[in-house]
Design an enzyme around this catalytic site. Sequence first.
Site, mmCIF file in Angstrom:
data_model
loop_
_atom_site.group_PDB
_atom_site.id
_atom_site.type_symbol
_atom_site.label_atom_id
_atom_site.label_comp_id
_atom_site.label_asym_id
_atom_site.label_seq_id
_atom_site.Cartn_x
_atom_site.Cartn_y
_atom_site.Cartn_z
ATOM 1 N N ASP A 89 0.835 -10.032 8.459
ATOM 2 C CA ASP A 89 2.058 -9.308 8.824
ATOM 3 C C ASP A 89 3.577 -10.282 7.742
ATOM 4 O O ASP A 89 3.446 -11.270 7.511
ATOM 5 C CB ASP A 89 2.601 -10.202 10.158
ATOM 6 C CG ASP A 89 3.847 -8.693 10.947
ATOM 7 O OD1 ASP A 89 4.568 -8.914 10.084
ATOM 8 O OD2 ASP A 89 3.370 -8.431 11.899
ATOM 9 N N LYS B 148 3.913 1.202 -6.870
ATOM 10 C CA LYS B 148 5.160 0.040 -6.708
ATOM 11 C C LYS B 148 4.422 -0.894 -7.340
ATOM 12 O O LYS B 148 5.125 -1.250 -8.324
ATOM 13 C CB LYS B 148 6.385 0.342 -6.031
ATOM 14 C CG LYS B 148 7.153 1.603 -5.246
ATOM 15 C CD LYS B 148 7.407 1.361 -4.332
ATOM 16 C CE LYS B 148 8.269 2.338 -4.065
ATOM 17 N NZ LYS B 148 7.580 3.474 -3.097
ATOM 18 N N ASP C 177 9.425 -3.097 0.301
ATOM 19 C CA ASP C 177 9.688 -1.260 0.685
ATOM 20 C C ASP C 177 9.119 -1.462 2.296
ATOM 21 O O ASP C 177 7.723 -1.469 2.574
ATOM 22 C CB ASP C 177 8.678 -1.119 -0.924
ATOM 23 C CG ASP C 177 8.880 0.693 -0.319
ATOM 24 O OD1 ASP C 177 9.781 1.056 -0.094
ATOM 25 O OD2 ASP C 177 7.833 1.643 -0.143
ATOM 26 N N CYS D 288 11.420 4.755 2.974
ATOM 27 C CA CYS D 288 12.263 6.381 2.335
ATOM 28 C C CYS D 288 12.915 6.747 3.178
ATOM 29 O O CYS D 288 12.628 8.710 3.437
ATOM 30 C CB CYS D 288 10.177 6.251 2.457
ATOM 31 S SG CYS D 288 9.330 5.986 1.201
ATOM 32 N N GLY E 41 0.423 1.193 -3.216
ATOM 33 C CA GLY E 41 0.204 0.841 -4.756
ATOM 34 C C GLY E 41 0.577 0.804 -5.962
ATOM 35 O O GLY E 41 0.798 0.580 -6.664
ATOM 36 N N ALA F 234 1.355 -0.956 0.043
ATOM 37 C CA ALA F 234 -0.314 -0.135 -0.182
ATOM 38 C C ALA F 234 0.516 1.525 0.204
ATOM 39 O O ALA F 234 1.900 1.502 0.862
ATOM 40 C CB ALA F 234 -0.868 0.480 1.129
#
Length: 204
Positions: free
Chosen positions: A89, A25, A116, A169, A23, A21
């Site tokens: 998870d 990528k 990510d 990030c 979404g 999420a």
Amino acid sequence: MIPPVVLDVKEGMSVLDMCAAPGSKTCQLLEVVGGLPNHSGQDDNGNLVHAVEPTGYVVANDSDTKRAYMLVTQLRRMNSPSVFVTSCDGRFFPILDDKSVRGTDKEGMFDRVLCDVPCSGDGTMRKNPGIWKHWNQLGSLALHPLQLEIALRGARLTHVGGYLVYSTCSMNPMENESVVAALLRIADGALVLEDPRGRMDGLL
């Protein structure tokens, strides 16, 4: 975005996006793996040929059910049969391979895995100044074990010879270089760090 480019996805591959999420990528991966729906072209004789059903697929996972719902809404725009959405998870994503292949060159479930992972997001401070108010070094220290566990699970799910891409990030070494170093140390030779610059034409 850069992580899907580095992942070097090809049409027909099996791909896992462990923390998918919202979404963007995942959509980028889906365009390559499954092809766009209703695509048509011409064969060598100039006859119109409709694309066959795609052979690759993307499993898009997110642990937060609300974010997974947002992911479904985003992916619905793609209208592709090649995507599956799950919500669990990432540290405990189920391993569905046959036990008989473990320890062999057939081990793993996916050709490509994108991790990510959740992060402090301090790399986005220029567009989100509100992060400054809440940021401190303890946040990165607390996230490090979670990030490493997700990356380890991703490595376990990757086919022998496949690619795992770890990204955040954040610009904090505790969330980036430190996690990768720990991952390589724990893998004890089972993982190899690659230089992806050869797959990034036009981005460097």
